[in-house]
Motif scaffolding. Structure first.
Motif, PDB file in Angstrom:
ATOM      1  N   PRO A  57       0.801  -1.227   0.000  1.00 52.90           N
ATOM      2  CA  PRO A  57       0.000   0.000   0.000  1.00 52.90           C
ATOM      3  C   PRO A  57       0.831   1.273   0.000  1.00 52.90           C
ATOM      4  O   PRO A  57       0.390   2.302  -0.503  1.00 52.90           O
ATOM      5  CB  PRO A  57      -0.822  -0.122   1.285  1.00 52.90           C
ATOM      6  CG  PRO A  57      -0.043  -1.037   2.163  1.00 52.90           C
ATOM      7  CD  PRO A  57       0.651  -1.992   1.246  1.00 52.90           C
ATOM      8  N   TYR A  68      -2.753  -1.948  -5.817  1.00 54.50           N
ATOM      9  CA  TYR A  68      -3.268  -2.225  -4.470  1.00 54.50           C
ATOM     10  C   TYR A  68      -4.476  -1.341  -4.197  1.00 54.50           C
ATOM     11  O   TYR A  68      -5.541  -1.835  -3.798  1.00 54.50           O
ATOM     12  CB  TYR A  68      -2.166  -1.980  -3.435  1.00 54.50           C
ATOM     13  CG  TYR A  68      -2.607  -2.217  -1.995  1.00 54.50           C
ATOM     14  CD1 TYR A  68      -2.259  -3.385  -1.326  1.00 54.50           C
ATOM     15  CD2 TYR A  68      -3.368  -1.270  -1.299  1.00 54.50           C
ATOM     16  CE1 TYR A  68      -2.659  -3.616  -0.011  1.00 54.50           C
ATOM     17  CE2 TYR A  68      -3.772  -1.486   0.010  1.00 54.50           C
ATOM     18  CZ  TYR A  68      -3.418  -2.658   0.648  1.00 54.50           C
ATOM     19  OH  TYR A  68      -3.826  -2.874   1.946  1.00 54.50           O
ATOM     20  N   TRP A  69      -4.322  -0.050  -4.417  1.00 57.21           N
ATOM     21  CA  TRP A  69      -5.400   0.875  -4.078  1.00 57.21           C
ATOM     22  C   TRP A  69      -6.558   0.783  -5.059  1.00 57.21           C
ATOM     23  O   TRP A  69      -7.710   1.038  -4.691  1.00 57.21           O
ATOM     24  CB  TRP A  69      -4.855   2.298  -3.985  1.00 57.21           C
ATOM     25  CG  TRP A  69      -3.982   2.443  -2.776  1.00 57.21           C
ATOM     26  CD1 TRP A  69      -2.634   2.608  -2.748  1.00 57.21           C
ATOM     27  CD2 TRP A  69      -4.407   2.366  -1.410  1.00 57.21           C
ATOM     28  NE1 TRP A  69      -2.189   2.645  -1.446  1.00 57.21           N
ATOM     29  CE2 TRP A  69      -3.246   2.505  -0.605  1.00 57.21           C
ATOM     30  CE3 TRP A  69      -5.649   2.197  -0.792  1.00 57.21           C
ATOM     31  CZ2 TRP A  69      -3.318   2.476   0.787  1.00 57.21           C
ATOM     32  CZ3 TRP A  69      -5.711   2.167   0.598  1.00 57.21           C
ATOM     33  CH2 TRP A  69      -4.543   2.315   1.369  1.00 57.21           C
ATOM     34  N   GLU A  72      -8.522  -2.148  -3.858  1.00 54.42           N
ATOM     35  CA  GLU A  72      -9.267  -1.746  -2.660  1.00 54.42           C
ATOM     36  C   GLU A  72     -10.519  -0.968  -3.058  1.00 54.42           C
ATOM     37  O   GLU A  72     -11.611  -1.215  -2.525  1.00 54.42           O
ATOM     38  CB  GLU A  72      -8.360  -0.892  -1.760  1.00 54.42           C
ATOM     39  CG  GLU A  72      -8.871  -0.685  -0.342  1.00 54.42           C
ATOM     40  CD  GLU A  72      -9.824   0.487  -0.184  1.00 54.42           C
ATOM     41  OE1 GLU A  72     -10.459   0.596   0.874  1.00 54.42           O
ATOM     42  OE2 GLU A  72      -9.959   1.296  -1.140  1.00 54.42           O
ATOM     43  N   GLU A  73     -10.380  -0.063  -4.017  1.00 51.85           N
ATOM     44  CA  GLU A  73     -11.508   0.760  -4.451  1.00 51.85           C
ATOM     45  C   GLU A  73     -12.565  -0.076  -5.174  1.00 51.85           C
ATOM     46  O   GLU A  73     -13.770   0.100  -4.947  1.00 51.85           O
ATOM     47  CB  GLU A  73     -11.005   1.876  -5.368  1.00 51.85           C
ATOM     48  CG  GLU A  73     -12.081   2.793  -5.937  1.00 51.85           C
ATOM     49  CD  GLU A  73     -12.791   3.648  -4.883  1.00 51.85           C
ATOM     50  OE1 GLU A  73     -13.847   4.228  -5.222  1.00 51.85           O
ATOM     51  OE2 GLU A  73     -12.297   3.742  -3.739  1.00 51.85           O
ATOM     52  N   TYR A  76     -14.445  -2.124  -2.684  1.00 49.77           N
ATOM     53  CA  TYR A  76     -15.329  -1.217  -1.953  1.00 49.77           C
ATOM     54  C   TYR A  76     -16.613  -0.951  -2.748  1.00 49.77           C
ATOM     55  O   TYR A  76     -17.724  -1.062  -2.213  1.00 49.77           O
ATOM     56  CB  TYR A  76     -14.600   0.101  -1.665  1.00 49.77           C
ATOM     57  CG  TYR A  76     -15.494   1.207  -1.158  1.00 49.77           C
ATOM     58  CD1 TYR A  76     -15.900   1.258   0.170  1.00 49.77           C
ATOM     59  CD2 TYR A  76     -15.936   2.218  -2.025  1.00 49.77           C
ATOM     60  CE1 TYR A  76     -16.734   2.277   0.638  1.00 49.77           C
ATOM     61  CE2 TYR A  76     -16.761   3.229  -1.575  1.00 49.77           C
ATOM     62  CZ  TYR A  76     -17.169   3.258  -0.250  1.00 49.77           C
ATOM     63  OH  TYR A  76     -17.994   4.264   0.199  1.00 49.77           O
ATOM     64  N   GLU A 104      -5.122  -8.593   0.373  1.00 52.94           N
ATOM     65  CA  GLU A 104      -5.388  -7.699   1.504  1.00 52.94           C
ATOM     66  C   GLU A 104      -6.197  -6.492   1.044  1.00 52.94           C
ATOM     67  O   GLU A 104      -7.150  -6.067   1.708  1.00 52.94           O
ATOM     68  CB  GLU A 104      -4.074  -7.237   2.120  1.00 52.94           C
ATOM     69  CG  GLU A 104      -4.245  -6.213   3.235  1.00 52.94           C
ATOM     70  CD  GLU A 104      -2.901  -5.653   3.710  1.00 52.94           C
ATOM     71  OE1 GLU A 104      -2.141  -6.424   4.309  1.00 52.94           O
ATOM     72  OE2 GLU A 104      -2.630  -4.454   3.445  1.00 52.94           O
ATOM     73  N   ALA A 105      -5.829  -5.938  -0.109  1.00 48.05           N
ATOM     74  CA  ALA A 105      -6.507  -4.744  -0.622  1.00 48.05           C
ATOM     75  C   ALA A 105      -7.992  -5.005  -0.849  1.00 48.05           C
ATOM     76  O   ALA A 105      -8.846  -4.180  -0.504  1.00 48.05           O
ATOM     77  CB  ALA A 105      -5.843  -4.292  -1.923  1.00 48.05           C
ATOM     78  N   ARG A 108      -9.763  -5.397   2.361  1.00 45.83           N
ATOM     79  CA  ARG A 108      -9.777  -4.065   2.981  1.00 45.83           C
ATOM     80  C   ARG A 108     -10.901  -3.207   2.411  1.00 45.83           C
ATOM     81  O   ARG A 108     -11.615  -2.521   3.149  1.00 45.83           O
ATOM     82  CB  ARG A 108      -8.418  -3.396   2.746  1.00 45.83           C
ATOM     83  CG  ARG A 108      -8.238  -2.053   3.416  1.00 45.83           C
ATOM     84  CD  ARG A 108      -6.796  -1.586   3.218  1.00 45.83           C
ATOM     85  NE  ARG A 108      -6.484  -0.413   4.004  1.00 45.83           N
ATOM     86  CZ  ARG A 108      -5.238   0.018   4.236  1.00 45.83           C
ATOM     87  NH1 ARG A 108      -4.190  -0.632   3.737  1.00 45.83           N
ATOM     88  NH2 ARG A 108      -5.030   1.097   4.979  1.00 45.83           N
ATOM     89  N   GLY A 109     -11.071  -3.244   1.098  1.00 46.28           N
ATOM     90  CA  GLY A 109     -12.137  -2.469   0.464  1.00 46.28           C
ATOM     91  C   GLY A 109     -13.514  -2.932   0.916  1.00 46.28           C
ATOM     92  O   GLY A 109     -14.409  -2.113   1.172  1.00 46.28           O
ATOM     93  N   ARG A 112     -14.110  -1.645   4.378  1.00 42.00           N
ATOM     94  CA  ARG A 112     -14.406  -0.205   4.376  1.00 42.00           C
ATOM     95  C   ARG A 112     -15.860   0.056   4.010  1.00 42.00           C
ATOM     96  O   ARG A 112     -16.474   1.011   4.498  1.00 42.00           O
ATOM     97  CB  ARG A 112     -13.467   0.525   3.408  1.00 42.00           C
ATOM     98  CG  ARG A 112     -13.738   2.015   3.284  1.00 42.00           C
ATOM     99  CD  ARG A 112     -12.559   2.763   2.699  1.00 42.00           C
ATOM    100  NE  ARG A 112     -12.312   2.456   1.307  1.00 42.00           N
ATOM    101  CZ  ARG A 112     -12.765   3.193   0.272  1.00 42.00           C
ATOM    102  NH1 ARG A 112     -13.519   4.260   0.497  1.00 42.00           N
ATOM    103  NH2 ARG A 112     -12.452   2.853  -0.969  1.00 42.00           N
ATOM    104  N   TYR A 133      -8.090  -7.845   7.402  1.00 40.83           N
ATOM    105  CA  TYR A 133      -9.371  -7.309   6.933  1.00 40.83           C
ATOM    106  C   TYR A 133     -10.399  -8.392   6.605  1.00 40.83           C
ATOM    107  O   TYR A 133     -11.531  -8.088   6.257  1.00 40.83           O
ATOM    108  CB  TYR A 133      -9.136  -6.410   5.716  1.00 40.83           C
ATOM    109  CG  TYR A 133      -8.218  -5.250   6.032  1.00 40.83           C
ATOM    110  CD1 TYR A 133      -8.685  -4.139   6.735  1.00 40.83           C
ATOM    111  CD2 TYR A 133      -6.876  -5.284   5.659  1.00 40.83           C
ATOM    112  CE1 TYR A 133      -7.843  -3.084   7.046  1.00 40.83           C
ATOM    113  CE2 TYR A 133      -6.026  -4.234   5.965  1.00 40.83           C
ATOM    114  CZ  TYR A 133      -6.512  -3.136   6.662  1.00 40.83           C
ATOM    115  OH  TYR A 133      -5.666  -2.093   6.971  1.00 40.83           O
TER     116      TYR A 133
END
Length: 245
Positions: A57, A68-69, A72-73, A76, A104-105, A108-109, A112, A133
């Motif tokens: 990240p 990664y991000w 995550e997005e 999400y 993980e990403a 994580r999303g 969130r 997560y």
């Protein structure tokens, strides 16, 4: 006179259960325990995220940090959308291999967005800890790679493959093979989504496979490319909605 040890019931005999002769029992356990838990928690379908364990990240020098991000997005967006569907049971739950990086990403999303997510980890000689997560009640650990692979795709209505190494390549090609050979019916899953068109076109030359007649033109339709979370979300949402009819 020395008293002999009391005999054990076979199912309590750890020495036997860990022996080669009991391998079939261990394999069956890795099928039945996840089945029981997923049914109990009413998980009807999943969206599987694949990708590199090495995506970090926070790293200025890594080419995979942006992925990664973006993973995550995307997770999400998908989770936020799926929660509002309110079906009988949980549809389109984010599922990963449970480790770090892209896995993980994605977890994580989902976290969130306030949703549950699955992590299907594998026991390795170099320990891969479950990422923090994953929903605890949906955290699994497997010994056998093939049983883990079975459960990763078993309930998947979509597979999103972010850039990754040997493990990701293995999972991508195996999933495509299962669809190509109709072990997974095309109508039961969206086309496999290769996220990061530039990466995938550099890593796998599908046009060369077609040129040398080792795949057919129809095989090219088994996957699609996307390179932004917004476009990937629109692509998946449009195709996933049919499974709710």
């Amino acid at each position: 006179m020395k008293k002999e040890k009391e005999p054990k019931e076979a199912y309590k005999d750890s020495r036997f259960l860990n022996s080669p002769k009991a391998r079939s029992i261990r394999i069956l356990s890795e099928y039945l325990e996840p089945l029981s838990r997923l049914n109990k928690l009413k998980v009807k379908s999943t969206i599987l995220f694949l990708g590199s364990t090495r995506a970090k990240p926070y790293s200025k020098n890594s080419l995979t940090t942006k992925y990664y991000w973006e993973a995550e997005e995307l997770a999400y967006k998908l989770t936020k959308w799926a929660i509002k569907l309110k079906p009988k049971g949980k549809n389109f739950v984010i599922c990963t291999g449970g480790g770090p990086g892209i896995m993980e990403a994605a977890n994580r999303g989902a976290s969130r967005a306030g949703g549950k997510s699955i992590g299907m980890n594998i026991s390795l000689s170099s320990q891969q800890d479950p990422n923090p997560y994953i929903s605890p009640e949906l955290s699994f650990i497997f010994h056998y790679f093939f049983m883990r692979k079975f459960w990763l795709v078993s309930k998947a209505k979509a597979v999103v493959a972010f850039p990754g190494g040997f493990g990701t390549l293995d999972e991508v090609v195996e999933t495509l093979t299962l669809i190509q050979t109709k072990k997974i019916q095309k109508e039961d899953m969206t086309p496999l989504l290769l996220y990061g068109k530039e990466y995938w076109q550099e890593i796998i030359n599908f046009d060369a496979l077609l040129k040398y007649d080792t795949i057919t033109p129809e095989d090219i339709t088994l996957f699609s490319y996307c390179s932004t979370p917004t476009k990937a979300f629109s692509f998946l949402k449009e195709r996933l909605e049919k499974f709710l009819l």
